[in-house]
Design a protein around this motif. Sequence first.
Motif, short mmCIF file in Angstrom:
data_model
loop_
_atom_site.label_atom_id
_atom_site.label_comp_id
_atom_site.label_asym_id
_atom_site.label_seq_id
_atom_site.Cartn_x
_atom_site.Cartn_y
_atom_site.Cartn_z
N ALA A 263 41.12 38.19 36.34
CA ALA A 263 40.48 39.50 37.05
C ALA A 263 40.09 40.42 35.85
CB ALA A 263 41.67 39.99 38.00
N THR B 118 39.58 37.54 40.86
CA THR B 118 40.73 38.35 41.51
C THR B 118 42.14 38.07 40.95
OG1 THR B 118 41.61 37.29 43.40
CG2 THR B 118 39.37 38.42 43.54
N CYS C 262 44.06 41.67 47.85
CA CYS C 262 45.14 41.06 46.92
C CYS C 262 45.97 42.02 46.67
CB CYS C 262 43.91 40.77 45.81
SG CYS C 262 44.90 39.70 44.38
N TYR D 105 38.71 43.78 48.52
CA TYR D 105 37.35 43.04 48.14
C TYR D 105 36.28 42.91 49.42
CZ TYR D 105 39.60 41.88 43.89
OH TYR D 105 40.27 41.84 42.58
#
Length: 286
Positions: free
Chosen positions: A61, A115, A129, A136
């Motif tokens: 990420a 991510t 997440c 997202y």
Amino acid sequence: MRLEDQSESPNIEDRRGGDGGIGRGSIGIGTLLVALAAGYFFGVDPALILGLASSGNHSPAVQRPAQKLAANDEMARFVAKVLGSTEVTWRSIFDAAGRRYQEPKLVLFTGATPTACGTGRSAMGPFYCPSDQKVYIDLAFYLDLRERFHAPGEFAQAYVIAHEVGHHVQNLLGISDKVHAAQQRSGNRAGANALSVRLELQADCFAGVWGHRADSMQKILEPGEIEQALTAASAIGDDRLQRQTQGQIVPESFTHGTSAQRVRWFKRGMDSGDIRQCDTFSSAAL
């Protein structure tokens, strides 16, 4: 929606305009079809559907600073204002409970992006997440919401954000961790799915709590807009989606609840504005 007086959240991370910084690895068609069928269900960690399927080789990420949105980027600015409204609402609720609200980041992307939960892809729909505390969304989803799910309107779009922020609240309160631990102990898919349904319905209820409180504080809703969110909640019920994608309904495979359940719990939060009314885990009937 009347959002003229709502400040835009500074917690927007704009990754649009590229591939999101990830490689173009291959993925099996079977996995892709599963993701396409399940992607729009708004689940916790749907990035794992495709992300974990790609041999465990994920790009890390990437931390990016918030960008100032262009004046003509109307949809992104709308999302930033909705996120700002959720921040005001949940900060107030947490303050009243003697706790501090940690604001999530919201990532705008196109196509795919790395991510902390694996590779996020547009086919998954919007998702949260918990590992990086980010929501997202590929804004192209709103076209699907209007055309594929027949759920148009700004409050329907806002509901999408509020639902994912509801998962962030569950994460902060430790609810998500308890549910995931219980799922592991359940030892069977049906039991894990049943817990997932309760988690999702609670996020719907939390979205309703936001709607109630935001409208009470700032009168953001136009006449008829509550029905837009109810239409969106109904459109993404497990029973309706399964009927559309596979032609039959398999209740034991539900992970998000039926259309009627999603509408009921969103409306419960919207009517009450009280998170105490969102205890889906103690409710005998969903």
